[in-house]
Design an enzyme around this catalytic site. Structure first.
Site, mmCIF file in Angstrom:
data_model
loop_
_atom_site.group_PDB
_atom_site.id
_atom_site.type_symbol
_atom_site.label_atom_id
_atom_site.label_comp_id
_atom_site.label_asym_id
_atom_site.label_seq_id
_atom_site.Cartn_x
_atom_site.Cartn_y
_atom_site.Cartn_z
ATOM 1 C CG HIS A 378 -40.939 -37.122 61.134
ATOM 2 N ND1 HIS A 378 -40.691 -36.858 59.806
ATOM 3 C CD2 HIS A 378 -39.767 -37.555 61.646
ATOM 4 C CE1 HIS A 378 -39.422 -37.130 59.533
ATOM 5 N NE2 HIS A 378 -38.842 -37.548 60.637
ATOM 6 C CE LYS A 569 -51.443 -36.626 49.586
ATOM 7 N NZ LYS A 569 -50.235 -35.959 49.937
ATOM 8 N NE ARG A 570 -50.584 -45.986 55.236
ATOM 9 C CZ ARG A 570 -50.066 -46.872 56.089
ATOM 10 N NH1 ARG A 570 -48.798 -47.242 55.983
ATOM 11 N NH2 ARG A 570 -50.809 -47.411 57.035
ATOM 12 C CE LYS A 575 -50.909 -38.718 54.881
ATOM 13 N NZ LYS A 575 -49.783 -37.824 54.572
ATOM 14 C CB THR A 677 -41.517 -36.076 50.696
ATOM 15 O OG1 THR A 677 -42.149 -37.255 51.180
ATOM 16 C CG2 THR A 677 -40.661 -35.482 51.800
ATOM 17 C CE LYS A 681 -40.864 -38.754 47.123
ATOM 18 N NZ LYS A 681 -41.447 -39.754 48.017
#
Length: 843
Positions: A378, A569-570, A575, A677, A681
């Site tokens: 992952h 998101k986290r 990110k 993911t 969405k």
């Protein structure tokens, strides 16, 4: 502007499709009243909203149980190959609405609850999220369970029943504060304890090599108590099981102490054993080598493998006695999927059981183990890879350490034979890393012990083959595969966006719910004016509804016709929430320097949790809230720009914000986000993506056409080239005046007047230690955001792009992902057979 319809009101006016039969409504009402009656104890005749919620949950559960029992009977009679999905995280969210949707009960429940003078949405809001995961990995596991049941696979999810899930996030004075998530406080109507299947798990002790074989003795025992949760497929009467283990101390735990008189202390020490399932480690993409975490990993693996073997041996319904004793056929009946390296101990544990307990010959046992296990990788971030100290294993799992050493020796002998004299390759490929602290590389263990290794998006799987496991790929290329992640369309379209689902169903029918590729049919309607209007209207209603929610929660007036620009998101440096912050500051400075100019109004929303020990992530949250504080209170800005930090982002909040978003931010440095993911969405819910060519964004751009996403910035090869020449942030800072202004403002305390040095660490990191090269993509990002503004000013063209994105999102269903796992890794075929419902006789 008229107030938006609630989902409940919308469902009441939905076309005749799916309206509940009156019989169903009457039955639900009767069942609800019965449950309510037994919920209220005699000395309390006033029902609370929570009583109503439990009465409804039990009513819905009644519809599950018959199907659940029948599904398990069906599996025992047919004895199919069983799939075991092992994960330390299952981020399930709420269960009530999802169960009603999958059983086709939603309209009946809605109508019944309405007739009783209650509001279904209000009852749904009472349910606690089951937050047994951190982010993408745990939510993926939840989507996979839904798809496996919908595809009729005999599949089981196995994990830990954490007493406390992912912490609740409070924002106090702009800082994240963690609160324990006591999600089980009021009980959990969806789980069933199964004490009859309680199993022992051993720790510590020592290893005896005797003439009769190897024995692991003098261990400390903890009991694993299973709790089963039903997982319904979509309208196919299949109900699979998620089994979560809870740690219990045996009754004689530490009571040797009793003999020296300290009975109280001995009983209190039971907590030591039971702490194993107390709390979820809140790290995402970061390895923390704590002994308790290793105990959790072994606990779930040891209990699960005993369960798997029991089920393999007694495969006939109702048969508790072993009927199979030969393990030759084990891989034909059992597939174990390791969700990342957390359940990697399955490999040495299966070897231990086969060799030490079942007396299978070593080479045969190794063959069986490899054919049974498969591993999903992952992440490629080095700090996320699990590398356990050998010394910890020696103490906690001495027999497993011996087995790992033996497996590694076999593996290295093979490598040495194929590449004679290549000592460096042996070092790179060893499961044991030498050094000051000897460590076990769990990813290497997974690769050598599995017959299939997959990444979770095409670009990620390529990186896995070409860099992370390059040596292993050269050794066994046939092992490596790609399985691009997906999301379940039941929760992420039907449940969270009924308005859009309805508009789509009116045009192309309801087949897309279980075959998302049917959304392609919407391409015929891209220029259809009524359809364009309908899609835009649904988005506007979702925005009004979410604006009302935000106003109530944050007391901020939101302009519902502004662009809802969302990054949830986290919180993690890779990110790049910081890139988003720099854009917000740049927009603010432009508005300030030219207040009379017309600007496309934006509401920038950023949400996500920071790991409690991750200093920089917590600083990023403080920066976002501080920027919001300044911008939202500046009269020159008015409603042209708002910056909101969405507190306590979780599954149930995602279900509200994603359908309301116009723009989805997926802006990680190329080569760092394995898949993502959330991006999928947003796409299926009609938001346009601004993103880098990273993770699944690459395939989204391929499906919809790159011109229908806002793609910017460096590609993987550009990042690699920049690494080779050396990334110098100051260069960009000197060259780009708007960037320099933003950094100087952060640095000077413009956004933190009460503590001017507050963001010193953030600026220092960006200028001198930024692994994720925020400045290198700044210019391209700001320019791309300009193109977003241009398009947003033409609502018709914007909506046409939205429709194209929705139409091209079919690939990103977890049904497609699971179908590929089933056929290409597990060797099973999905089944479209509907199990007959409980009220009909079985075949």
């Amino acid at each position: 502007m008229a107030a938006p319809l609630s989902d409940g009101e919308r469902r009441k006016q939905i076309s005749v499709r799916g309206i509940a039969g009156l019989g169903d409504v009457a039955e639900v009402r009767k069942s609800f009243n019965r449950h309510l009656h037994f919920t209220l104890v005699k000395d309390r005749n006033v029902a609370t909203p929570r009583d109503y919620f439990f009465a409804l949950a039990h009513t819905v559960r009644d519809h599950l149980v018959g199907r659940w029992i029948r599904t398990q009977q069906h599996y025992y009679e047919r004895d199919p190959k069983r799939i075991y999905y092992l994960s330390l995280e299952f981020y399930m969210g709420r269960t009530l609405q999802n169960t009603m949707v999958n059983l086709g009960l939603q309209n009946a429940c809605d109508e019944a609850i309405y007739q009783l003078g209650l509001d279904l949405e209000e009852l749904e809001e009472i349910e606690e999220d089951a937050g047994l995961g951190n982010g993408g990995l745990g939510r993926l596991a939840a989507c996979f369970l839904d798809s496996m049941a919908t595809l009729g696979l005999a599949a089981y999810g196995y994990g830990i029943r954490y007493e406390f899930g992912i912490f609740n996030q409070k924002i106090v004075d702009g800082w994240q504060v963690e609160e324990a998530d006591d999600w089980l406080r009021y009980g959990n109507p969806w789980e069933k304890a199964r004490p009859e299947y309680m199993l022992p798990v051993h720790f510590y002790g020592r290893v005896d090599h005797t003439p009769e074989g190897v024995k692991w003795v003098d261990t400390q025992v903890v009991l694993a108590m299973p709790y089963d949760t039903p997982v319904p497929g979509y309208k196919n009467n299949t109900v699979n099981t998620m089994r979560l283990w809870s740690a219990k101390a045996p009754n004689d735990f530490n009571l040797q102490e009793f003999n020296v008189g300290d009975y109280i202390e001995a009983v209190l020490d039971r907590n030591l054993a039971e702490n194993i399932s107390r709390v979820l480690y809140p790290n995402d993409n970061f390895f923390e080598g704590k002994e308790l975490r290793l105990k959790q990993e072994y606990f779930v693996v040891a209990a699960t493998l005993q369960d798997i073997i029991r089920r393999f041996k007694s495969s006939k319904f109702g048969c508790r006695d072993p009927v199979r004793t030969c393990f030759e056929t084990f891989p034909d009946k059992v597939a174990i999927q390791l969700n990342d390296t957390h359940p990697a101990l399955s490999i040495p544990e299966l070897m231990r059981i086969l060799v030490d307990v079942e007396k299978v010959e070593w080479d045969k046992a190794w063959e069986i183990t490899k054919r049974t296990c498969a591993y999903t990788n992952h992440t490629v971030l080095p700090e996320a890879l699990e590398r356990w100290p050998v010394s910890m294993f020696e103490k906690l799992l001495p027999r497993h350490l011996e087995i790992i050493y033996a497996l590694n020796q076999m593996h290295l002998d093979r490598v040495a034979a194929l590449y004679p004299g290549d000592i460096d390759r042996l070092r790179r490929m060893s499961v044991i890393e030498e050094g000051d602290c000897k460590r076990i590389n769990m990813a290497h263990l997974c690769v050598i012990g599995s017959h299939a290794v997959n990444g979770v998006a095409r670009i990620h799987s390529d990186i896995v083959k070409n860099s992370v496991f390059k040596d292993f790929y050269e050794l066994e290329p046939e092992k490596f595969q790609n399985k691009t992640n997906g999301i379940t369309p039941r929760r992420w379209l039907l449940l969270c966006n009924p308005g859009l689902a309805d508009v789509i169903a009116e045009k192309i029918g309801e087949g897309f719910i279980t075959d998302l590729s049917q959304l392609k049919k919407l391409l015929d309607f891209i220029n259809n004016e009524p359809f364009i209007r309908d899609v835009a209207k649904v988005k506007q209603e979702n925005k009004l509804k979410f604006a009302a929610y935000l106003e109530e929660k944050y007391k901020v007036k939101i302009n519902p016709s502004s662009m809802f620009d969302v990054q949830v998101k986290r919180i993690h440096e890779y990110k790049r929430q910081l890139l988003n912050c720099l854009h917000a500051i740049t927009l603010y400075n432009r508005i300030r320097s030219n207040p009379s100019k017309s600007f496309v109004p934006r509401t920038i929303m950023i949400g996500g949790k920071a790991a409690p020990g991750y200093h920089m992530a917590k600083m990023i949250i403080k920066l976002i809230t501080s920027i919001g504080e300044v911008i939202n209170n500046d009269p020159y800005v008015g409603d042209k720009l708002k910056v909101i930090f969405l507190e306590n982002y979780r599954v149930s909040l995602a279900e509200k914000v994603i359908p309301a978003a116009d723009l989805s931010q997926q802006i990680s440095t190329a080569g760092t986000e394995a898949s993502g993911t959330g991006n999928m969405k947003f796409m299926v819910n009609g938001a346009l993506t601004i993103g880098t060519m990273d993770g699944a964004n690459v395939e989204m751009a391929e499906e919809a056409g790159e011109e229908n996403l806002f793609i910017f910035g460096m590609r993987v090869e550009d990042v690699e080239a920049l690494d080779r020449q050396g990334y110098n942030a100051r260069e960009y800072y000197e060259r780009l005046p708007e960037l320099r202004q933003a950094i100087d403002q952060i640095s000077s305390g413009f956004f933190s007047p009460r503590d001017p040095g507050c963001f010193r660490d953030v600026v220092n990191m960006l200028m001198y230690h930024d692994r994720f090269k925020v400045f290198a993509d700044y210019e391209a990002y700001i320019k791309c955001q300009g193109q977003v503004d241009q398009l947003f000013m033409d609502p018709r063209e914007w909506t046409k792009k939205v429709i194209r994105n929705i139409a091209c999102s079919g690939k990103f269903s977890s049904d497609r992902t699971i179908m590929e796992y089933a056929r290409e890794i597990w060797g099973v075929e999905p089944s479209a057979t509907k199990i007959p419902p409980p009220n009909l006789p079985r075949d």
